[in-house]
Design a protein around this motif. Structure first.
Motif, short mmCIF file in Angstrom:
data_model
loop_
_atom_site.label_atom_id
_atom_site.label_comp_id
_atom_site.label_asym_id
_atom_site.label_seq_id
_atom_site.Cartn_x
_atom_site.Cartn_y
_atom_site.Cartn_z
N GLU A 99 -7.26 18.37 -46.25
CA GLU A 99 -7.68 17.76 -47.51
C GLU A 99 -6.48 17.23 -48.29
N ILE A 100 -5.38 17.97 -48.27
CA ILE A 100 -4.15 17.49 -48.92
C ILE A 100 -3.73 16.16 -48.30
N ASN A 101 -3.73 16.10 -46.98
CA ASN A 101 -3.33 14.88 -46.29
C ASN A 101 -4.28 13.72 -46.57
N LYS A 102 -5.58 14.00 -46.63
CA LYS A 102 -6.55 12.94 -46.94
C LYS A 102 -6.30 12.39 -48.34
N LYS A 103 -6.07 13.29 -49.29
CA LYS A 103 -5.82 12.84 -50.67
C LYS A 103 -4.53 12.04 -50.75
N LEU A 104 -3.51 12.55 -50.11
CA LEU A 104 -2.19 11.95 -50.19
C LEU A 104 -2.11 10.60 -49.46
N PHE A 105 -2.63 10.54 -48.26
CA PHE A 105 -2.43 9.36 -47.43
C PHE A 105 -3.61 8.39 -47.40
N GLN A 106 -4.81 8.86 -47.77
CA GLN A 106 -5.98 8.00 -47.71
C GLN A 106 -6.65 7.82 -49.07
N GLY A 107 -6.21 8.60 -50.06
CA GLY A 107 -6.81 8.52 -51.38
C GLY A 107 -8.25 9.00 -51.42
N ARG A 108 -8.64 9.80 -50.43
CA ARG A 108 -10.01 10.32 -50.36
C ARG A 108 -10.00 11.82 -50.61
N SER A 109 -11.10 12.33 -51.11
CA SER A 109 -11.23 13.78 -51.25
C SER A 109 -12.69 14.19 -51.18
N ARG A 110 -12.90 15.43 -50.83
CA ARG A 110 -14.23 16.00 -50.75
C ARG A 110 -14.35 17.11 -51.79
N SER A 111 -15.57 17.42 -52.15
CA SER A 111 -15.80 18.51 -53.11
C SER A 111 -15.60 19.86 -52.41
N ALA A 112 -15.44 20.89 -53.20
CA ALA A 112 -15.28 22.24 -52.65
C ALA A 112 -16.53 22.61 -51.83
N HIS A 113 -17.70 22.20 -52.30
CA HIS A 113 -18.93 22.48 -51.56
C HIS A 113 -18.91 21.79 -50.19
N GLU A 114 -18.44 20.55 -50.14
CA GLU A 114 -18.35 19.84 -48.86
C GLU A 114 -17.35 20.54 -47.93
N LEU A 115 -16.25 21.01 -48.49
CA LEU A 115 -15.26 21.73 -47.67
C LEU A 115 -15.86 23.02 -47.11
N LEU A 116 -16.67 23.71 -47.92
CA LEU A 116 -17.34 24.92 -47.44
C LEU A 116 -18.26 24.59 -46.27
N GLN A 117 -18.97 23.48 -46.35
CA GLN A 117 -19.86 23.09 -45.25
C GLN A 117 -19.06 22.83 -43.97
N VAL A 118 -17.88 22.24 -44.10
CA VAL A 118 -17.02 21.99 -42.93
C VAL A 118 -16.54 23.32 -42.36
N ILE A 119 -16.17 24.26 -43.21
CA ILE A 119 -15.73 25.59 -42.74
C ILE A 119 -16.89 26.26 -41.99
N LYS A 120 -18.08 26.20 -42.54
CA LYS A 120 -19.25 26.79 -41.87
C LYS A 120 -19.47 26.13 -40.50
N TYR A 121 -19.31 24.83 -40.45
CA TYR A 121 -19.48 24.10 -39.19
C TYR A 121 -18.44 24.55 -38.16
N ILE A 122 -17.19 24.67 -38.58
CA ILE A 122 -16.12 25.10 -37.67
C ILE A 122 -16.38 26.50 -37.16
N VAL A 123 -16.78 27.40 -38.05
CA VAL A 123 -17.09 28.77 -37.63
C VAL A 123 -18.24 28.75 -36.62
N GLY A 124 -19.25 27.93 -36.88
CA GLY A 124 -20.38 27.82 -35.96
C GLY A 124 -19.97 27.32 -34.59
N ILE A 125 -19.07 26.34 -34.57
CA ILE A 125 -18.57 25.82 -33.29
C ILE A 125 -17.86 26.93 -32.51
N GLN A 126 -17.09 27.73 -33.21
CA GLN A 126 -16.36 28.83 -32.56
C GLN A 126 -17.31 29.85 -31.92
N LEU A 127 -18.51 29.96 -32.46
CA LEU A 127 -19.48 30.94 -31.95
C LEU A 127 -20.45 30.36 -30.92
N ARG A 128 -20.39 29.06 -30.71
CA ARG A 128 -21.30 28.44 -29.76
C ARG A 128 -21.11 29.01 -28.36
#
Length: 149
Positions: A99-128
């Motif tokens: 997220e730091i890199n996206k903000k810094l280099f692309q001028g984009r950012s996501r909300s904390a809720h969106e970041l939580l959804q990505v974390i949940k997705y990553i954890v889910g992938i790890q358990l697949r």
């Protein structure tokens, strides 16, 4: 997690005289360091409280070193909860840095809720593909809260 001591957080870059501004990109706090970025920043605090809540745990604010010591002593064994918490920790560190890199280099950012959804997705992938004991009520609740399976 020792590598986090070497991440180029703004306090480290300032000490190396590579930057003049140490302000957190997420909260505007005047001093971005490892503890702030990964624990005390309002975004990190929201993410940790959410991760712990999804896991049926209570988050306690502490320093990074004491957090790691506590996590190392507590998240042992092969339980689903332990796996989820370890995976969430790694995902959160990755997501914050991304997220730091996206903000810094692309001028984009996501909300904390969106970041939580990505974390949940990553954890889910790890358990697949893993055999999860969903007969166990604790595991069943974890899977439900983390949207696993």
């Amino acid at each position: 997690m020792v590598l986090l001591d070497r991440l180029p957080t703004k306090d480290r870059l300032l000490r190396m005289r590579l930057i003049n501004d140490c302000q957190c990109m997420f909260s505007g706090d005047p001093w971005e360091n490892r503890d702030h970025l990964f624990l005390h920043c309002p975004m990190a605090d929201y993410l940790w409280n959410s991760i712990f809540s999804l896991s049926g745990l209570h988050y306690k604010d502490r320093s990074w070193d004491s957090f790691l010591a506590w996590a190392s002593a507590t998240w042992k064994g092969k339980s689903l909860l332990t796996f989820i918490m370890k995976a969430a920790l790694n995902a959160m560190i990755y997501i914050i840095w991304e997220e730091i890199n996206k903000k810094l280099f692309q001028g984009r950012s996501r909300s904390a809720h969106e970041l939580l959804q990505v974390i949940k997705y990553i954890v889910g992938i790890q358990l697949r593909g893993r055999n999860l004991n969903t007969v166990d009520s604790v595991n069943c609740n974890l899977c439900k809260h983390w949207d696993i399976v």
